[in-house]
Motif scaffolding. Sequence first.
Motif, PDB file in Angstrom:
ATOM      1  N   GLU A  99       0.859  -1.177   0.000  1.00 31.05           N
ATOM      2  CA  GLU A  99       0.000   0.000   0.000  1.00 31.05           C
ATOM      3  C   GLU A  99       0.896   1.227   0.000  1.00 31.05           C
ATOM      4  O   GLU A  99       2.116   1.109  -0.062  1.00 31.05           O
TER       5      GLU A  99
ATOM      6  N   SER B 245      -8.006   4.860  -3.138  1.00 28.40           N
ATOM      7  CA  SER B 245      -8.251   3.926  -2.040  1.00 28.40           C
ATOM      8  C   SER B 245      -8.876   2.702  -2.666  1.00 28.40           C
ATOM      9  O   SER B 245      -9.739   2.817  -3.545  1.00 28.40           O
TER      10      SER B 245
ATOM     11  N   LYS C 149      -7.355   0.039   1.473  1.00 25.01           N
ATOM     12  CA  LYS C 149      -5.994   0.568   1.582  1.00 25.01           C
ATOM     13  C   LYS C 149      -5.849   1.803   0.702  1.00 25.01           C
ATOM     14  O   LYS C 149      -6.552   1.946  -0.288  1.00 25.01           O
ATOM     15  N   SER C 150      -4.918   2.660   1.060  1.00 24.94           N
ATOM     16  CA  SER C 150      -4.710   3.809   0.190  1.00 24.94           C
ATOM     17  C   SER C 150      -3.352   3.719  -0.498  1.00 24.94           C
ATOM     18  O   SER C 150      -2.392   3.134   0.036  1.00 24.94           O
ATOM     19  N   TYR C 151      -3.333   4.270  -1.690  1.00 24.97           N
ATOM     20  CA  TYR C 151      -2.159   4.156  -2.558  1.00 24.97           C
ATOM     21  C   TYR C 151      -1.927   5.484  -3.266  1.00 24.97           C
ATOM     22  O   TYR C 151      -2.869   6.212  -3.540  1.00 24.97           O
TER      23      TYR C 151
END
Length: 551
Positions: free
Chosen positions: A64, A102, A106-108
Amino acid sequence: MERRKFIRALAGTAAFTSTGAGLLFSACGKGPLEDKIGESFAGYPHDPVRAENFTNPLFIPGGEGPFGVLSVTDAPLTLAAQAKTFPILDGRASPFLLYDTSYAGKSYQNPILRVKSGSRFTATLQNGLNEPTIIHWHGLHLPANMDGHPNDSIAPGKNYPYTFPVTNRGGTYWYHTHAHELTAEQAYGGLASFFIIEDDDELRLVSALDLKLGETDIPLVIQDKRFNATGELVYQPGMMEKMMGYLGDIVLVNLTPNPYLEIGSRIYRFRCLNGSNARVYKLAFMRGNEKMAYQVIGTDGGLLDRPYPATEVFLAPAERLDVLFDASQLRQGETVFLKSLAFDPMEQDGMGGMGGMGGMGGQGNSQLGQMGDNTRLANGLEFNLLKLVVAKAAQGPREIPASLSTLAPLDTAGISPRRVTLSLNHMQWQINGQSYRRDAATFEVKRAVEVWNIENATNSMIHPMHLHGFSFQVLGRTNSPAALRPLATASGGRVVTDLGWKDTVMVWPGETVRIAIDFRQALPGEQLYLFHCHNLEHEDGNMMVNYRIPA
Ligand code: C2O
Ligand code: CU
Ligand code: CU
């Protein structure tokens, strides 16, 4: 080293042509270049020539966060293009453009998209910048309206929906901005990442060598950039740099300056992407002065039929090179450098030959310096990219599969080639005598196999020529320069990167490269695609044409 000193000396005196810089770099848009780099980096601490500088752990993508590996499922993705900051140089926040998302909790940022061949990909681009943008899926076979044509650029605040089946072979593709005349600045500013496609051949290789993405299978994006005194990215091409391409003097691998990576004594896979605007690299793994053999296993469009041993390979902007490096032959504690070796890019030779440059003809490199090519690291200089340190013993399969995939050569018997010329006219790089026209096609292709003879008549620069919509095969090279000839190990004067499916091919000064494209695979209905130089300053300078596939 001589030329390097020369360029460095020039940098101190050169008049820098400042040009309007847009969204990301406007704060830096003043004064000569030496104010920005020369003072705070006196002594040039990030100089990639000096091996002892390589003390920063290489950034490795995780699951992530920035450049995290995002395994795309059926759920749609939203990629928000945004101007943010990112710590690049010594941890100092730099303005940076990125795709924020997101996904599955999870965020990326700038995710490495990992997609299965045959699956459907659905994403929405949200333009959170204050200028137009669009995403191009580089190397993918897509309908024209999914391809990220600059005509589809969207205004700030707008969305662009993408949905398409992923029909490409497994391989290392990428995605980046393709905004009309803003591609160079936006891509340099950060809007780019990998698009990794998996298929059965890939899975076979991964299991044969027990490879893990992010551990023993490592994507490496190589980019040269410039920074100002406070460690912020600078993009300020002068007139000459718009013409020759913008070079940096700090070379980043996975956005890490002067990186090192601790490895185990086993086989590693490195997927190299040249994500630079204009620099060409000649990649070699050096153990002291010895060039170590590595195995080339893939190119732009996925795996080769088998591994090919090599010791040095050219990689131009947008090209990918997939290699296996066997560290089991090394002792613990040994170091090896991934380097770019010296070569003659033939740029200064060409200055005399640039017919369109009027009074500047023949004045050579000194003019180049005065016109704003102030980098301390000229194209073709030798420098280090990545230090590999064998830090631990490691077990792993030793046996590289003898065959990787199947590549069927296109049947080109009896096909008369289409002539595609690269030329320079009144300081404009042109294709078939034309500069880019947004709404017109320069030529129409047949729904058949075509052979293109791409002739680089500019005699002064390498042009990495990129085709949208299709992969192609390289049939042969004629008139290759001395820098390339020793690497031509295959029939027809071809080099190892010519042996797989390609979407971008280097065409050297004076050279003619023959490629074959299967337009029978074209999607139904009329399609308008691009063919352009992937030196991004050349691209934005309209070294680009549309070609049409009739309905
Ligand atoms: Cu990677 Cu038209 O571009
Ligand atoms: Cu492309
Ligand atoms: Cu070019």
